[in-house]
Design an enzyme around this catalytic site. Structure first.
Site, PDB file in Angstrom:
ATOM      1  N   GLY A 159      37.451  36.299  40.174  1.00 58.71           N
ATOM      2  CA  GLY A 159      36.680  35.374  39.358  1.00 58.71           C
ATOM      3  C   GLY A 159      37.480  34.855  38.183  1.00 58.71           C
ATOM      4  O   GLY A 159      38.315  33.942  38.320  1.00 58.71           O
ATOM      5  N   ARG A 160      37.255  35.492  37.027  1.00 60.13           N
ATOM      6  CA  ARG A 160      37.816  34.966  35.784  1.00 60.13           C
ATOM      7  C   ARG A 160      39.319  34.769  35.782  1.00 60.13           C
ATOM      8  O   ARG A 160      39.816  33.871  35.103  1.00 60.13           O
ATOM      9  CB  ARG A 160      37.411  35.886  34.621  1.00 60.13           C
ATOM     10  CG  ARG A 160      35.939  35.786  34.278  1.00 60.13           C
ATOM     11  CD  ARG A 160      35.464  36.980  33.495  1.00 60.13           C
ATOM     12  NE  ARG A 160      35.404  38.188  34.293  1.00 60.13           N
ATOM     13  CZ  ARG A 160      35.096  39.398  33.828  1.00 60.13           C
ATOM     14  NH1 ARG A 160      34.843  39.550  32.543  1.00 60.13           N
ATOM     15  NH2 ARG A 160      35.041  40.440  34.634  1.00 60.13           N
TER      16      ARG A 160
ATOM     17  N   LYS B 298      22.491  40.018  44.627  1.00 54.35           N
ATOM     18  CA  LYS B 298      22.330  41.481  44.457  1.00 54.35           C
ATOM     19  C   LYS B 298      20.855  41.866  44.511  1.00 54.35           C
ATOM     20  O   LYS B 298      20.295  42.484  43.616  1.00 54.35           O
ATOM     21  CB  LYS B 298      22.945  41.962  43.142  1.00 54.35           C
ATOM     22  CG  LYS B 298      24.432  41.746  43.070  1.00 54.35           C
ATOM     23  CD  LYS B 298      25.210  42.976  42.733  1.00 54.35           C
ATOM     24  CE  LYS B 298      26.686  42.691  42.781  1.00 54.35           C
ATOM     25  NZ  LYS B 298      27.112  41.501  42.001  1.00 54.35           N
TER      26      LYS B 298
ATOM     27  N   GLY C  83      41.023  44.600  36.083  1.00 54.38           N
ATOM     28  CA  GLY C  83      42.194  45.475  36.048  1.00 54.38           C
ATOM     29  C   GLY C  83      42.882  45.793  37.355  1.00 54.38           C
ATOM     30  O   GLY C  83      44.002  46.293  37.346  1.00 54.38           O
TER      31      GLY C  83
ATOM     32  N   PRO D  97      35.753  43.249  44.979  1.00 58.48           N
ATOM     33  CA  PRO D  97      35.897  42.670  43.635  1.00 58.48           C
ATOM     34  C   PRO D  97      36.646  43.609  42.696  1.00 58.48           C
ATOM     35  O   PRO D  97      36.848  44.790  43.012  1.00 58.48           O
ATOM     36  CB  PRO D  97      34.447  42.528  43.169  1.00 58.48           C
ATOM     37  CG  PRO D  97      33.732  43.654  43.847  1.00 58.48           C
ATOM     38  CD  PRO D  97      34.469  43.963  45.126  1.00 58.48           C
TER      39      PRO D  97
HETATM   40  P1  BMP Z   1      35.823  38.839  37.888  1.00 56.87           P
HETATM   41  O1  BMP Z   1      37.033  38.747  38.816  1.00 56.87           O
HETATM   42  O2  BMP Z   1      35.726  37.714  36.938  1.00 56.87           O
HETATM   43  O3  BMP Z   1      35.694  40.180  37.258  1.00 56.87           O
HETATM   44  O4  BMP Z   1      34.528  38.651  38.817  1.00 56.87           O
HETATM   45  C1  BMP Z   1      34.141  39.585  39.761  1.00 56.87           C
HETATM   46  C2  BMP Z   1      32.936  39.083  40.526  1.00 56.87           C
HETATM   47  O5  BMP Z   1      32.522  40.066  41.465  1.00 56.87           O
HETATM   48  C3  BMP Z   1      31.728  38.803  39.655  1.00 56.87           C
HETATM   49  O6  BMP Z   1      31.014  37.760  40.262  1.00 56.87           O
HETATM   50  C4  BMP Z   1      30.909  40.074  39.736  1.00 56.87           C
HETATM   51  O7  BMP Z   1      29.537  39.852  39.541  1.00 56.87           O
HETATM   52  C5  BMP Z   1      31.196  40.503  41.177  1.00 56.87           C
HETATM   53  N1  BMP Z   1      31.133  41.947  41.423  1.00 56.87           N
HETATM   54  C6  BMP Z   1      31.876  42.845  40.675  1.00 56.87           C
HETATM   55  O8  BMP Z   1      32.623  42.480  39.775  1.00 56.87           O
HETATM   56  N2  BMP Z   1      31.780  44.176  40.971  1.00 56.87           N
HETATM   57  C7  BMP Z   1      30.990  44.656  41.960  1.00 56.87           C
HETATM   58  O9  BMP Z   1      30.971  45.856  42.181  1.00 56.87           O
HETATM   59  C8  BMP Z   1      30.245  43.759  42.718  1.00 56.87           C
HETATM   60  C9  BMP Z   1      30.338  42.400  42.440  1.00 56.87           C
HETATM   61  O10 BMP Z   1      29.662  41.543  43.177  1.00 56.87           O
END
Ligand code: BMP
Length: 234
Positions: free
Chosen positions: A195-196, A65, A178, A172
């Protein structure tokens, strides 16, 4: 409508061997891996190269980023090593003496640029979503390989895909934030970033399979709906 793929987001610092196991086991089901700053700072570029060896056929993205001047961004990417196919930067910093130069230096190093179009968290509606017309101007100037757009607000994914059919959209927000699996894909994203929901699951492989199943179910419904609309309301 595109065939959607899953990109696993690896963020939490854990021992390299643990992620090597996860990547080896998910390789093929996941078509891409996005390495976040916390993990990259913990394993370093050499660690990322080792991780990549577990799944060379996937697309590897460094989620830096970036949002800086040309000089600093160039220094940063010069330290990345050879683990990555693409790097994420913010779009709002503009093209001149920033993203244009970053594109060139990435190209020299055999890497591509993905720009953040908007973000998945609610705060993104305060600034990012209000500036999309400006972000559009930057995207048109820079013509990046990829765009990051939120599955939590699929209308923005649709907008990105409609305006830039040539861009690879990474979406993402699936799972922990959610959005249901398939939401980004139905809006046109090539990759749904997860991710998680996978990495923190007791059985990550099982969790990934379940997400893919759910994604496919949602995709088949939205494709049928799109086909129905195309046929009956041309
Ligand atoms: P998770 O599914 O655990 O919420 O992870 C989402 C991933 O996408 C994380 O690496 C986060 O930094 C990235 N991300 C995000 O969640 N929202 C954005 O708008 C941009 C991202 O890169």
């Amino acid at each position: 409508m595109s065939m959607s793929k899953i990109m696993l987001a690896l963020d939490e610092p854990r021992p390299l061997e643990e992620y090597q196991g996860l990547v080896a086991e998910t390789c093929g089901l996941a078509k891409g891996y996005k390495v976040g700053l916390p993990l990259l700072l913990s394993i370093g570029p050499r660690g990322a190269e080792k991780l990549r060896r577990e799944c060379g056929k996937a697309v590897w993205v460094a989620d830096l980023k970036l949002a800086d001047i040309e000089y600093t961004m160039k220094l940063t990417v010069s330290l990345l090593g050879s683990a990555f196919d693409a790097v994420i930067a913010h779009a709002f910093i503009g093209a001149d003496n920033a993203l244009q130069e970053l594109t060139a230096v990435l190209e020299d190093r055999g890497m591509l640029l993905a720009l953040v179009y908007s973000m998945s968290h609610p705060g993104a509606a305060e600034v990012y979503d209000k500036c999309l017309d400006y972000v559009d101007r930057v995207v048109e100037k820079v013509r990046p390989w990829g765009l990051v757009a939120p599955a939590t607000r699929p209308l923005i994914v649709e907008r990105a895909k409609r305006k830039y059919p040539w861009a690879v959209v990474l979406s993402p927000g699936i799972g922990a934030q959610g959005a249901e699996p398939g939401t980004g894909a139905c809006a046109g994203a090539e990759y749904e970033i997860v991710g998680r929901a996978v990495t923190a699951a007791p059985n990550p492989l099982e969790a990934l399979r379940e997400i893919i199943k759910k994604r496919n179910r949602r995709l088949s419904i939205c494709w049928r709906y799109a086909e129905f609309r195309r046929t009956w309301w041309p």
